[in-house]
Write a protein that holds these residues in place. Structure first.
Motif, PDB file in Angstrom:
ATOM      1  N   ASP A  69       0.827  -1.205   0.000  1.00 17.51           N
ATOM      2  CA  ASP A  69       0.000   0.000   0.000  1.00 17.51           C
ATOM      3  C   ASP A  69       0.866   1.262   0.000  1.00 17.51           C
ATOM      4  O   ASP A  69       0.516   2.271  -0.625  1.00 17.51           O
ATOM      5  CB  ASP A  69      -0.965  -0.003   1.190  1.00 17.51           C
ATOM      6  N   TRP A  70       1.999   1.204   0.706  1.00 14.87           N
ATOM      7  CA  TRP A  70       2.933   2.340   0.682  1.00 14.87           C
ATOM      8  C   TRP A  70       3.416   2.589  -0.738  1.00 14.87           C
ATOM      9  O   TRP A  70       3.467   3.751  -1.199  1.00 14.87           O
ATOM     10  CB  TRP A  70       4.129   2.067   1.599  1.00 14.87           C
ATOM     11  N   TYR A  71       3.762   1.550  -1.454  1.00 15.76           N
ATOM     12  CA  TYR A  71       4.252   1.672  -2.823  1.00 15.76           C
ATOM     13  C   TYR A  71       3.206   2.374  -3.696  1.00 15.76           C
ATOM     14  O   TYR A  71       3.516   3.327  -4.421  1.00 15.76           O
ATOM     15  CB  TYR A  71       4.573   0.285  -3.368  1.00 15.76           C
ATOM     16  N   TYR A  72       1.965   1.898  -3.620  1.00 20.27           N
ATOM     17  CA  TYR A  72       0.912   2.507  -4.430  1.00 20.27           C
ATOM     18  C   TYR A  72       0.663   3.958  -4.022  1.00 20.27           C
ATOM     19  O   TYR A  72       0.415   4.825  -4.877  1.00 20.27           O
ATOM     20  CB  TYR A  72      -0.379   1.703  -4.303  1.00 20.27           C
ATOM     21  N   ALA A  73       0.716   4.250  -2.740  1.00 20.92           N
ATOM     22  CA  ALA A  73       0.494   5.619  -2.273  1.00 20.92           C
ATOM     23  C   ALA A  73       1.591   6.547  -2.779  1.00 20.92           C
ATOM     24  O   ALA A  73       1.318   7.690  -3.185  1.00 20.92           O
ATOM     25  CB  ALA A  73       0.426   5.649  -0.746  1.00 20.92           C
ATOM     26  N   ARG A 279     -11.111   0.226  -3.526  1.00 17.65           N
ATOM     27  CA  ARG A 279     -10.473   1.422  -4.078  1.00 17.65           C
ATOM     28  C   ARG A 279      -9.222   1.002  -4.856  1.00 17.65           C
ATOM     29  O   ARG A 279      -8.105   1.447  -4.580  1.00 17.65           O
ATOM     30  CB  ARG A 279     -10.125   2.420  -2.972  1.00 17.65           C
ATOM     31  N   LEU A 280      -9.433   0.123  -5.820  1.00 20.76           N
ATOM     32  CA  LEU A 280      -8.304  -0.445  -6.550  1.00 20.76           C
ATOM     33  C   LEU A 280      -7.597   0.586  -7.411  1.00 20.76           C
ATOM     34  O   LEU A 280      -6.415   0.408  -7.745  1.00 20.76           O
ATOM     35  CB  LEU A 280      -8.782  -1.610  -7.408  1.00 20.76           C
ATOM     36  N   SER A 281      -8.261   1.681  -7.776  1.00 20.63           N
ATOM     37  CA  SER A 281      -7.575   2.717  -8.545  1.00 20.63           C
ATOM     38  C   SER A 281      -6.552   3.460  -7.686  1.00 20.63           C
ATOM     39  O   SER A 281      -5.607   4.052  -8.215  1.00 20.63           O
ATOM     40  CB  SER A 281      -8.588   3.711  -9.124  1.00 20.63           C
ATOM     41  N   GLN A 282      -6.704   3.413  -6.359  1.00 17.31           N
ATOM     42  CA  GLN A 282      -5.738   4.041  -5.456  1.00 17.31           C
ATOM     43  C   GLN A 282      -4.622   3.085  -5.076  1.00 17.31           C
ATOM     44  O   GLN A 282      -3.466   3.473  -4.939  1.00 17.31           O
ATOM     45  CB  GLN A 282      -6.438   4.530  -4.187  1.00 17.31           C
ATOM     46  N   SER A 283      -4.976   1.830  -4.878  1.00 17.06           N
ATOM     47  CA  SER A 283      -4.004   0.792  -4.545  1.00 17.06           C
ATOM     48  C   SER A 283      -4.543  -0.522  -5.070  1.00 17.06           C
ATOM     49  O   SER A 283      -5.703  -0.859  -4.841  1.00 17.06           O
ATOM     50  CB  SER A 283      -3.791   0.697  -3.027  1.00 17.06           C
ATOM     51  N   GLY A 284      -3.706  -1.249  -5.777  1.00 19.05           N
ATOM     52  CA  GLY A 284      -4.147  -2.486  -6.409  1.00 19.05           C
ATOM     53  C   GLY A 284      -4.567  -3.585  -5.469  1.00 19.05           C
ATOM     54  O   GLY A 284      -5.008  -4.652  -5.930  1.00 19.05           O
ATOM     55  N   ILE A 285      -4.461  -3.358  -4.158  1.00 18.40           N
ATOM     56  CA  ILE A 285      -4.877  -4.384  -3.200  1.00 18.40           C
ATOM     57  C   ILE A 285      -5.956  -3.877  -2.242  1.00 18.40           C
ATOM     58  O   ILE A 285      -6.313  -4.568  -1.293  1.00 18.40           O
ATOM     59  CB  ILE A 285      -3.680  -4.934  -2.396  1.00 18.40           C
ATOM     60  N   ARG A 286      -6.502  -2.695  -2.500  1.00 16.28           N
ATOM     61  CA  ARG A 286      -7.554  -2.168  -1.614  1.00 16.28           C
ATOM     62  C   ARG A 286      -8.919  -2.667  -2.088  1.00 16.28           C
ATOM     63  O   ARG A 286      -9.726  -1.930  -2.647  1.00 16.28           O
ATOM     64  CB  ARG A 286      -7.493  -0.644  -1.551  1.00 16.28           C
ATOM     65  N   SER A 287      -9.152  -3.938  -1.882  1.00 16.28           N
ATOM     66  CA  SER A 287     -10.409  -4.569  -2.281  1.00 16.28           C
ATOM     67  C   SER A 287     -11.534  -4.147  -1.338  1.00 16.28           C
ATOM     68  O   SER A 287     -11.300  -3.557  -0.275  1.00 16.28           O
ATOM     69  CB  SER A 287     -10.267  -6.087  -2.252  1.00 16.28           C
ATOM     70  N   ALA A 288     -12.753  -4.485  -1.716  1.00 13.53           N
ATOM     71  CA  ALA A 288     -13.907  -4.147  -0.884  1.00 13.53           C
ATOM     72  C   ALA A 288     -13.799  -4.779   0.501  1.00 13.53           C
ATOM     73  O   ALA A 288     -14.129  -4.150   1.516  1.00 13.53           O
ATOM     74  CB  ALA A 288     -15.195  -4.586  -1.577  1.00 13.53           C
ATOM     75  N   PHE A 289     -13.331  -6.022   0.563  1.00 16.23           N
ATOM     76  CA  PHE A 289     -13.219  -6.644   1.881  1.00 16.23           C
ATOM     77  C   PHE A 289     -12.138  -5.980   2.709  1.00 16.23           C
ATOM     78  O   PHE A 289     -12.331  -5.743   3.917  1.00 16.23           O
ATOM     79  CB  PHE A 289     -12.935  -8.143   1.787  1.00 16.23           C
TER      80      PHE A 289
END
Length: 411
Positions: A69-73, A279-289
């Motif tokens: 998540d840090w990488y995507y941010a 929020r996959l457009s913000q981070s590729g692993i921020r799924s709904a769950f």
């Protein structure tokens, strides 16, 4: 901690071990990790933050998940970072199913120090990754590295999995360092797991729908999800009344780069507490769950941190552990890396056996695998997930709910 560069596997693992020790000091799982670019520059290092101040802060805050998540941010802020295929995550402990799914979904490489015989993706030590869906095993074999551990004790091991990246000059781990990684995790596991079983029993829970609108618990829920407490069904029996909330979240999920998934959390009284998109457009692993379980845990933490024992007990009474209620997924599991991450994150949320009176805690509306394929996927997971938690998602019984979401999924 500030680190600059390492081109030696042993030195990289030593950094991960230092982070793991920091985690132990904090009272959380003793696991640490770091992220290296293709030249050995340390991009970031972090440790587990599942527990803060003796309270569950975020059940998904494992070192590897936080690094991703840090990488995507950072990328979103405009930082120039190499592609995931040129990045290596070094972790003190074999990744759990959640972190493995996240790593594979994002496309990173990983280098592992110590084994985890209960929850690790390589729990059997064979580096064949039989716990993964078949479609992901080849990817894992090409990106998960288990360097040789030099020594003569039980910590010794031969190299397996992918070879460490070419920038590493030294490609082995010293036995004492690997032992340290194992022992720090072992020293923290029992106490942390006990915190996950420290919630009030079902008979002491109270209905949050009886609280006044200006109560801090109600306001906290409404800040996260304005429609909280506006729908109620029979406990553990999601019905068609949930459809409008799920449909709205499914649409948001598509707008945020997802496939139209959504996850609702019902409490033990049948109240709708949350219904969130990814929020996959913000981070590729921020799924709904991931969004839902993190939001609920962090709300509880925010209300309890620094509070009196009486206040903490009140929060636990009205916001029970999610195992008492039901997670309702719009879309059932499939054999993708993101879905495997969700299954693992669900396991990290439970961190113990499901209540015998609520075995169908994980329900889904629209299937994406046959029942036999889903059974096989869950049966192949590491021991913690298949034997202790006994993860087995089930389809919701209300066919009207399924019918209403089917139309939404096809739109």
């Amino acid at each position: 901690m500030a680190y600059k560069k390492t081109i030696d596997v042993q030195a990289a693992v030593a950094i991960a071990a230092a982070e793991a020790i920091s985690a132990k000091t904090q009272g959380t799982f003793g696991v640490g990790g770091l992220m290296l670019d293709q030249h050995g520059n340390v991009l970031q290092s972090v440790h587990s933050n599942v527990i803060k101040q003796g309270l569950i802060f975020d059940p998904t805050a494992h070192a590897e998940r936080q690094l991703i998540d840090w990488y995507y941010a950072e990328k979103a802020r405009g930082a120039v970072l190499p592609a995931p295929c040129d990045v290596t995550i070094v972790t003190s402990l074999d990744p759990c199913c959640m972190c493995t799914g996240a790593i594979l979904a994002a496309g990173f490489n990983v280098l592992v120090a110590a084994p985890d015989l209960s929850a690790g993706i390589n729990y059997d030590g064979a580096a064949s990754f039989v716990a993964l869906p078949a479609a992901l095993r080849t990817q894992a074999a090409a990106s998960f590295s288990y360097p040789a551990v030099l020594g003569a004790s039980s910590y010794r091991r031969s190299a397996s999995g992918a070879a460490p990246k070419s920038f590493f000059i030294g490609k082995t781990i010293a036995e004492p360092t690997q032992a340290l990684c194992s022992l720090v995790f072992e020293a923290t596991s029992e106490a942390v797991l006990a915190l996950f079983q420290n919630d009030l029993p079902r008979e002491q829970l109270r209905d949050p729908a009886t609280l006044p609108a200006d109560h801090a618990i109600v306001q906290g829920l409404k800040q996260l999800y304005p429609d909280a407490l506006t729908h109620r069904c029979m406990p553990q029996q999601p019905d068609a009344g949930l459809a409008p909330f799920l449909r709205q979240a499914m649409q948001r999920d598509r707008e945020h780069g997802g496939a139209g998934d959504a996850v609702a959390l019902l409490d033990g009284f049948g109240n709708l507490l949350l219904c969130m998109s990814g929020r996959l457009s913000q981070s590729g692993i921020r799924s709904a769950f991931m969004e839902t379980t993190r939001a609920y845990a962090q709300l509880r933490y925010k209300l309890m941190a620094g509070a009196t024992p009486e206040r903490q007990q009140e929060v636990q009474q009205y916001l029970g552990h999610p195992k008492e209620g039901t997670f309702v997924f719009a879309l059932g599991p499939d054999d993708s890396a993101l879905s495997f991450m969700n299954l693992g994150a669900y396991g990290s949320t439970m961190e113990g056996p499901l209540p015998i009176y609520n075995p169908a805690q994980f329900q889904y509306v629209l299937p994406r695998l046959s029942d036999a394929a889903l059974e096989q996927l869950c049966a192949a997971m590491p021991p913690l997930y298949r034997d202790v938690i006994r993860i087995r998602p089930v389809a919701v019984a209300d066919q009207l709910l399924a019918s209403e979401l089917s139309a939404c999924a096809g739109s």
